[in-house]
Design a protein around this motif. Structure first.
Motif, PDB file in Angstrom:
ATOM      1  N   THR A 317       0.620  -0.897  -0.546  1.00 41.54           N
ATOM      2  CA  THR A 317       0.306  -0.764  -0.181  1.00 41.54           C
ATOM      3  C   THR A 317       0.970   1.431   0.140  1.00 41.54           C
ATOM      4  N   LYS A 318       2.201   1.250   0.349  1.00 44.96           N
ATOM      5  CA  LYS A 318       3.441   2.438   0.198  1.00 44.96           C
ATOM      6  C   LYS A 318       3.432   2.781  -0.934  1.00 44.96           C
ATOM      7  N   GLY A 319       3.450   1.744  -1.918  1.00 39.88           N
ATOM      8  CA  GLY A 319       4.169   1.871  -3.435  1.00 39.88           C
ATOM      9  C   GLY A 319       3.315   2.605  -4.222  1.00 39.88           C
ATOM     10  N   PRO A 320       3.125   2.186  -5.654  1.00 37.22           N
ATOM     11  CA  PRO A 320       2.488   3.343  -6.689  1.00 37.22           C
ATOM     12  C   PRO A 320       1.312   2.198  -7.007  1.00 37.22           C
ATOM     13  N   ARG A 321       0.199   2.205  -7.205  1.00 40.31           N
ATOM     14  CA  ARG A 321      -1.458   0.852  -7.171  1.00 40.31           C
ATOM     15  C   ARG A 321      -1.158   0.392  -8.203  1.00 40.31           C
ATOM     16  N   PRO A 322      -0.983  -1.234  -8.421  1.00 41.39           N
ATOM     17  CA  PRO A 322      -0.715  -1.797  -9.223  1.00 41.39           C
ATOM     18  C   PRO A 322      -2.192  -1.858 -10.588  1.00 41.39           C
ATOM     19  N   GLU A 323      -1.684  -2.499 -11.078  1.00 42.52           N
ATOM     20  CA  GLU A 323      -2.660  -2.210 -12.603  1.00 42.52           C
ATOM     21  C   GLU A 323      -3.627  -3.254 -12.420  1.00 42.52           C
ATOM     22  N   ARG A 324      -3.078  -4.749 -11.947  1.00 44.54           N
ATOM     23  CA  ARG A 324      -4.678  -5.070 -11.470  1.00 44.54           C
ATOM     24  C   ARG A 324      -4.221  -5.434  -9.871  1.00 44.54           C
ATOM     25  N   SER A 325      -6.061  -5.219  -9.283  1.00 48.27           N
ATOM     26  CA  SER A 325      -5.911  -5.670  -7.862  1.00 48.27           C
ATOM     27  C   SER A 325      -4.881  -6.789  -7.570  1.00 48.27           C
ATOM     28  N   ILE A 326      -4.743  -6.178  -6.134  1.00 46.44           N
ATOM     29  CA  ILE A 326      -4.253  -7.550  -5.781  1.00 46.44           C
ATOM     30  C   ILE A 326      -5.247  -7.462  -4.032  1.00 46.44           C
ATOM     31  N   TYR A 327      -5.666  -8.505  -4.007  1.00 48.69           N
ATOM     32  CA  TYR A 327      -6.399  -8.629  -2.715  1.00 48.69           C
ATOM     33  C   TYR A 327      -5.790 -10.043  -1.795  1.00 48.69           C
ATOM     34  N   PHE A 328      -6.265  -9.261  -0.119  1.00 46.01           N
ATOM     35  CA  PHE A 328      -5.207 -10.400   0.501  1.00 46.01           C
ATOM     36  C   PHE A 328      -6.899 -11.344   1.300  1.00 46.01           C
ATOM     37  N   VAL A 329      -6.907 -12.582   1.592  1.00 41.41           N
ATOM     38  CA  VAL A 329      -7.812 -13.125   2.528  1.00 41.41           C
ATOM     39  C   VAL A 329      -7.129 -14.109   3.491  1.00 41.41           C
ATOM     40  N   ALA A 330      -7.493 -13.796   4.510  1.00 43.49           N
ATOM     41  CA  ALA A 330      -6.874 -14.811   5.902  1.00 43.49           C
ATOM     42  C   ALA A 330      -7.768 -15.311   5.999  1.00 43.49           C
ATOM     43  N   THR A 331      -8.282 -16.654   5.356  1.00 43.85           N
ATOM     44  CA  THR A 331      -9.456 -18.009   5.612  1.00 43.85           C
ATOM     45  C   THR A 331      -9.295 -18.395   6.862  1.00 43.85           C
ATOM     46  N   THR A 332     -10.591 -17.977   7.469  1.00 46.22           N
ATOM     47  CA  THR A 332     -10.080 -19.492   8.480  1.00 46.22           C
ATOM     48  C   THR A 332     -10.891 -20.705   8.138  1.00 46.22           C
ATOM     49  N   ALA A 333     -10.998 -21.172   9.540  1.00 39.93           N
ATOM     50  CA  ALA A 333     -11.024 -23.128   9.423  1.00 39.93           C
ATOM     51  C   ALA A 333     -10.325 -23.943   8.302  1.00 39.93           C
ATOM     52  N   GLU A 334      -9.258 -23.422   8.128  1.00 38.80           N
ATOM     53  CA  GLU A 334      -8.049 -24.696   7.054  1.00 38.80           C
ATOM     54  C   GLU A 334      -7.666 -25.559   7.490  1.00 38.80           C
ATOM     55  N   GLU A 335      -7.619 -25.371   8.942  1.00 41.42           N
ATOM     56  CA  GLU A 335      -7.701 -27.081   9.909  1.00 41.42           C
ATOM     57  C   GLU A 335      -8.550 -27.515  10.309  1.00 41.42           C
ATOM     58  N   LYS A 336     -10.030 -27.406   9.118  1.00 38.85           N
ATOM     59  CA  LYS A 336     -11.053 -27.710   9.479  1.00 38.85           C
ATOM     60  C   LYS A 336     -11.698 -28.640   8.436  1.00 38.85           C
ATOM     61  N   GLY A 337     -10.497 -28.601   7.231  1.00 39.83           N
ATOM     62  CA  GLY A 337     -10.691 -28.732   5.730  1.00 39.83           C
ATOM     63  C   GLY A 337     -11.150 -28.335   4.813  1.00 39.83           C
ATOM     64  N   LEU A 338      -9.759 -26.691   5.343  1.00 36.64           N
ATOM     65  CA  LEU A 338     -10.015 -25.652   4.207  1.00 36.64           C
ATOM     66  C   LEU A 338     -11.789 -25.265   3.629  1.00 36.64           C
ATOM     67  N   ILE A 339     -11.663 -25.265   4.838  1.00 38.85           N
ATOM     68  CA  ILE A 339     -12.946 -24.829   4.435  1.00 38.85           C
ATOM     69  C   ILE A 339     -13.505 -22.908   4.022  1.00 38.85           C
ATOM     70  N   GLY A 340     -12.917 -22.111   4.948  1.00 38.08           N
ATOM     71  CA  GLY A 340     -12.704 -21.191   4.544  1.00 38.08           C
ATOM     72  C   GLY A 340     -12.263 -20.708   3.369  1.00 38.08           C
ATOM     73  N   ALA A 341     -11.460 -21.442   2.685  1.00 38.50           N
ATOM     74  CA  ALA A 341     -11.173 -20.710   1.551  1.00 38.50           C
ATOM     75  C   ALA A 341     -11.522 -21.377   0.174  1.00 38.50           C
ATOM     76  N   ASP A 342     -12.487 -22.472   1.018  1.00 41.52           N
ATOM     77  CA  ASP A 342     -13.514 -23.629  -0.047  1.00 41.52           C
ATOM     78  C   ASP A 342     -14.535 -22.163  -0.007  1.00 41.52           C
ATOM     79  N   ALA A 343     -15.211 -21.428   0.648  1.00 41.05           N
ATOM     80  CA  ALA A 343     -16.105 -20.486   0.596  1.00 41.05           C
ATOM     81  C   ALA A 343     -15.815 -19.684  -0.118  1.00 41.05           C
ATOM     82  N   TYR A 344     -14.055 -18.929  -0.016  1.00 44.66           N
ATOM     83  CA  TYR A 344     -14.214 -17.253  -0.438  1.00 44.66           C
ATOM     84  C   TYR A 344     -13.956 -18.011  -2.309  1.00 44.66           C
ATOM     85  N   ALA A 345     -13.409 -19.102  -2.501  1.00 37.75           N
ATOM     86  CA  ALA A 345     -13.422 -19.400  -3.928  1.00 37.75           C
ATOM     87  C   ALA A 345     -14.884 -19.607  -4.696  1.00 37.75           C
ATOM     88  N   ALA A 346     -16.140 -19.870  -3.694  1.00 40.83           N
ATOM     89  CA  ALA A 346     -16.892 -20.697  -4.590  1.00 40.83           C
ATOM     90  C   ALA A 346     -17.934 -19.238  -4.773  1.00 40.83           C
TER      91      ALA A 346
END
Length: 483
Positions: A317-346
């Motif tokens: 965020t301190k540098g020049p803005r990129p041409e593509r967007s950059i997303y940051f996702v801190a996922t939940t419930a990975e330890e329970k079977g990648l549940i958070g990442a799966d929900a976000y991807a869907a």
């Protein structure tokens, strides 16, 4: 890292110099890990006060780093509804011919998805690792599928959700895991006293575990023989002469957890995105009452990755803005079977946003500075491989170009994106040395001593700088066309 315009970065990458000096320091990461892996966060299990504190910490850190809310509905939080089932009492007996062998509390643990489970004379079928590719054409109507546990370089893990879905589709009414012989029974049994699922989860009603010493009673062969059979290329499920009775009770608790999502909007291609992910959760209070240390703090797994996510966001965020967007996702419930990442991807699949690359960050803090960069997923996306290799070398790091780290593809959040066709990798020194990796997996992994006192964050800081540079490179449509 100096975040200069992309042409300058490209020149540096081509030069092979180490002019991109380290900007994210071990101390920056340690400051976050000291909070997230503290006893006050109680192991960051979703749905607990410690998990709620972790969500709040990451959200505040993302906002302080200068990100904008990035969840599919425009907020910081993408909520995920879960149901947690907890075991009550369980009894079981194995029958073979006229002989009945009752199982003691030290020989079976598990629970069902109903208040009461009553299974009688269910056939036992050995399904190896539960690999969907080896299950084709197998009928398990009314059977208990027995799987062999443990991870080793010669036995790639099968994601629990994928395994359970295919076993349910084949007609299995339950799954019984033969635990790894080297894992203490109390640790394994404790992990089977609860299960967390989403409303769309596909799994048999009962899931349980038995120690490796019980393999002969169940299947007539030692656990070592069963493991050898399971990893053979021509393995096929084997129906045994034994049956099993299982009676179990349990309770259910429904709750909501969340992925925390922030973003940097792109200037010319805002609907194309590079996604950096790391799971904030861990397994919580992992020892019974009376144990000297009950909390699995998850410092390496994955407070370290979450810390990297936060500091990379701050750097970008301190540098020049990129041409593509950059997303940051801190996922939940990975330890329970990648549940958070799966929900976000869907959820993202239902929006105009196109993720052109996913960089997952997990368990980075188990290697010292100077460790070569390896890739989980090497060979699947040659364009990204080339960018990772050039970027790493420009930062003065060596590159490990073999593909042995691919054993971990299905064992981390990147799999939730990769199986949907999104280019997903994990680039880190942590998977460069398999001996070192498995020393961690067989040692402090998912145990109370994965804490700040045992952490070396020097290699993690190098991985953090690598991810800042990679995000910039992949967000440049010229450097990474992504078509």
């Amino acid at each position: 890292m100096s975040l200069r315009p992309i042409l300058g970065l490209a020149a540096l990458l081509c030069s092979g110099s180490s002019a991109l000096a380290q900007q994210i320091t071990p101390q920056m990461l340690r400051d976050h890990v000291a909070v997230l892996a503290s006893d006050a966060y109680e192991g960051r299990e979703p749905g607990t006060p410690g998990g709620d504190r972790a969500e709040a910490y990451v959200l505040q850190a993302f906002a302080a780093a200068g990100l904008k809310p990035g969840a599919p509905d425009g907020r910081w939080r993408q909520e995920v509804a879960l149901a947690e089932y907890r075991a009550g009492k369980i009894t079981a007996a194995v029958r073979q011919g006229d002989r009945t062998t009752p199982l003691t509390a030290d020989q079976i643990a598990g629970l069902g998805l109903s208040a009461r489970t009553d299974i009688q004379r269910a056939p036992l079928v050995f399904v190896g690792r539960g690999d969907p590719a080896q299950m084709r054409g197998t009928a398990l109507n009314g059977a208990i599928a027995v799987v062999i546990g443990g991870t080793a370089p010669d036995a790639p893990p099968v994601p629990t959700a994928d395994r359970n879905a295919v076993l349910l589709a084949a007609g299995a009414i339950g799954v019984l895991l033969i635990a790894p012989a080297q894992t203490p029974w109390t640790d394994v049994a404790h992990s089977f006293t609860s299960a967390t699922v989403t409303g769309t989860a596909k799994r048999p009603d009962f899931s349980g575990v038995v120690p490796a010493s019980l393999a002969e009673t169940l299947l007539g062969r030692s656990a070592a023989d069963l493991r050898k059979a399971a990893i053979a290329a021509d393995f096929r499920p084997v129906r045994t002469a034994a049956t099993i009775d299982i009676a179990a009770t349990g309770t259910v608790h429904r709750y909501t957890t969340a992925n925390i999502v922030g973003m940097i909007p792109g200037t010319t291609r805002p609907n194309e995105a590079v996604l950096l992910s790391a799971h904030w959760d861990h397994i919580g209070i992992c020892r019974p009452e009376g144990a000297p240390d009950r909390i699995c703090n998850g410092a390496a797994d994955n407070a370290s990755g979450t810390a990297i996510l936060i500091e990379v966001a701050r750097a970008l965020t301190k540098g020049p803005r990129p041409e593509r967007s950059i997303y940051f996702v801190a996922t939940t419930a990975e330890e329970k079977g990648l549940i958070g990442a799966d929900a976000y991807a869907a959820a993202v699949a239902e929006t105009p946003l196109k993720i052109v690359a996913n960089l997952n960050i997990d368990t980075t803090a188990i290697i010292p500075t100077g460790t070569p960069v390896a890739i989980v997923g090497r060979g699947n996306h040659p364009k990204i491989d080339a960018i990772v290799d050039a970027t790493a070398r420009s930062l003065g790091r060596k590159v490990d170009t073999d593909s042995e780290a691919n054993i971990m593809i299905q064992r981390q959040d990147g799999w939730a994106f990769g199986k949907r066709g999104i280019p997903a990798i994990m680039a880190t020194g942590s998977v460069s040395d398999m001996k070192q990796l498995f020393a961690y997996l067989d040692g402090p992994y998912h145990k109370p001593n994965d804490d700040l006192a045992h952490l070396d964050l020097s290699g993690a800081a190098e991985d953090a700088d690598l991810h800042a540079a990679l995000a910039r490179a992949l967000a440049d449509p010229i450097r990474y066309p992504a078509n």
